[in-house]
Motif scaffolding. Structure first.
Motif, short mmCIF file in Angstrom:
data_model
loop_
_atom_site.label_atom_id
_atom_site.label_comp_id
_atom_site.label_asym_id
_atom_site.label_seq_id
_atom_site.Cartn_x
_atom_site.Cartn_y
_atom_site.Cartn_z
N GLY A 145 0.82 -1.21 0.00
CA GLY A 145 0.00 0.00 0.00
C GLY A 145 0.85 1.26 0.00
N ALA A 146 1.90 1.26 0.79
CA ALA A 146 2.81 2.42 0.83
C ALA A 146 3.48 2.61 -0.53
N ALA A 147 3.85 1.52 -1.16
CA ALA A 147 4.49 1.60 -2.48
C ALA A 147 3.53 2.18 -3.51
N VAL A 148 2.26 1.80 -3.45
CA VAL A 148 1.26 2.35 -4.37
C VAL A 148 1.10 3.85 -4.16
N VAL A 149 1.02 4.28 -2.91
CA VAL A 149 0.85 5.69 -2.60
C VAL A 149 2.06 6.50 -3.08
N VAL A 150 3.25 6.02 -2.79
CA VAL A 150 4.47 6.73 -3.19
C VAL A 150 4.59 6.77 -4.71
N ALA A 151 4.36 5.64 -5.36
CA ALA A 151 4.46 5.59 -6.83
C ALA A 151 3.44 6.52 -7.47
N SER A 152 2.24 6.54 -6.94
CA SER A 152 1.20 7.43 -7.49
C SER A 152 1.59 8.89 -7.34
N THR A 153 2.11 9.25 -6.18
CA THR A 153 2.53 10.63 -5.95
C THR A 153 3.65 11.03 -6.88
N LEU A 154 4.62 10.16 -7.04
CA LEU A 154 5.73 10.47 -7.94
C LEU A 154 5.26 10.61 -9.38
N PHE A 155 4.34 9.74 -9.80
CA PHE A 155 3.81 9.82 -11.16
C PHE A 155 3.03 11.11 -11.37
N ILE A 156 2.18 11.47 -10.43
CA ILE A 156 1.39 12.70 -10.56
C ILE A 156 2.31 13.92 -10.59
N THR A 157 3.33 13.93 -9.74
CA THR A 157 4.27 15.04 -9.72
C THR A 157 5.00 15.16 -11.06
N TRP A 158 5.44 14.05 -11.59
CA TRP A 158 6.13 14.03 -12.88
C TRP A 158 5.21 14.53 -13.99
N ARG A 159 3.98 14.04 -14.01
CA ARG A 159 3.01 14.44 -15.02
C ARG A 159 2.68 15.92 -14.93
N GLU A 160 2.53 16.44 -13.72
CA GLU A 160 2.22 17.86 -13.55
C GLU A 160 3.39 18.75 -14.00
N GLN A 161 4.60 18.31 -13.77
CA GLN A 161 5.77 19.09 -14.24
C GLN A 161 5.80 19.14 -15.76
N ILE A 162 5.50 18.03 -16.41
CA ILE A 162 5.47 18.01 -17.88
C ILE A 162 4.36 18.91 -18.39
N THR A 163 3.18 18.84 -17.77
CA THR A 163 2.06 19.68 -18.18
C THR A 163 2.39 21.16 -18.01
N ALA A 164 3.04 21.51 -16.90
CA ALA A 164 3.42 22.90 -16.66
C ALA A 164 4.42 23.38 -17.70
N ARG A 165 5.40 22.53 -18.04
CA ARG A 165 6.37 22.91 -19.08
C ARG A 165 5.69 23.12 -20.43
N GLN A 166 4.76 22.24 -20.77
CA GLN A 166 4.06 22.37 -22.04
C GLN A 166 3.22 23.64 -22.07
N ALA A 167 2.56 23.95 -20.97
CA ALA A 167 1.75 25.17 -20.90
C ALA A 167 2.64 26.41 -21.02
N LYS A 168 3.78 26.37 -20.37
CA LYS A 168 4.71 27.50 -20.44
C LYS A 168 5.23 27.67 -21.86
N ALA A 169 5.58 26.57 -22.52
CA ALA A 169 6.07 26.64 -23.90
C ALA A 169 4.98 27.16 -24.84
N ALA A 170 3.74 26.73 -24.61
CA ALA A 170 2.62 27.20 -25.45
C ALA A 170 2.38 28.69 -25.24
N ALA A 171 2.50 29.15 -24.01
CA ALA A 171 2.32 30.58 -23.73
C ALA A 171 3.40 31.41 -24.37
N ILE A 172 4.62 30.92 -24.34
CA ILE A 172 5.73 31.64 -24.97
C ILE A 172 5.53 31.67 -26.48
N GLU A 173 5.12 30.54 -27.04
CA GLU A 173 4.89 30.45 -28.50
C GLU A 173 3.75 31.38 -28.92
#
Length: 84
Positions: free
Chosen positions: A53-81
């Motif tokens: 259960g702890a592994a699922v929680v940690v893995a989920s958090t890491l995945f969400i954090t990674w995905r949000e960073q990618i989304t933020a970078r894409q939004a920033k790049a789109a705004a600059i473009e």
């Protein structure tokens, strides 16, 4: 109770100062220290189900954090473009 209140207050203040997406995975280091304290103080180890259960929680958090960073970078790049 008092220490729990102080700890929660410090946690909330830290989250308001720092970037929550970067701080959230660090928060899960508490799991390691809690397991160590349980073993040292009570000679208890978590069950395999608890560890899974702890592994699922940690893995989920890491995945969400990674995905949000990618989304933020894409939004920033789109705004600059769009501003060019």
């Amino acid at each position: 109770g008092v220490m729990g209140t102080i700890t929660q207050g410090c946690y909330i203040k830290g989250m308001s100062i720092g970037e929550a997406g970067a701080m959230a995975p660090i928060d899960y280091t508490r799991l390691v220290f809690t397991v160590a304290a349980g073993w040292l103080l009570f000679q208890e180890l978590p069950t395999p189900a608890t560890m899974a259960g702890a592994a699922v929680v940690v893995a989920s958090t890491l995945f969400i954090t990674w995905r949000e960073q990618i989304t933020a970078r894409q939004a920033k790049a789109a705004a600059i473009e769009a501003s060019d």
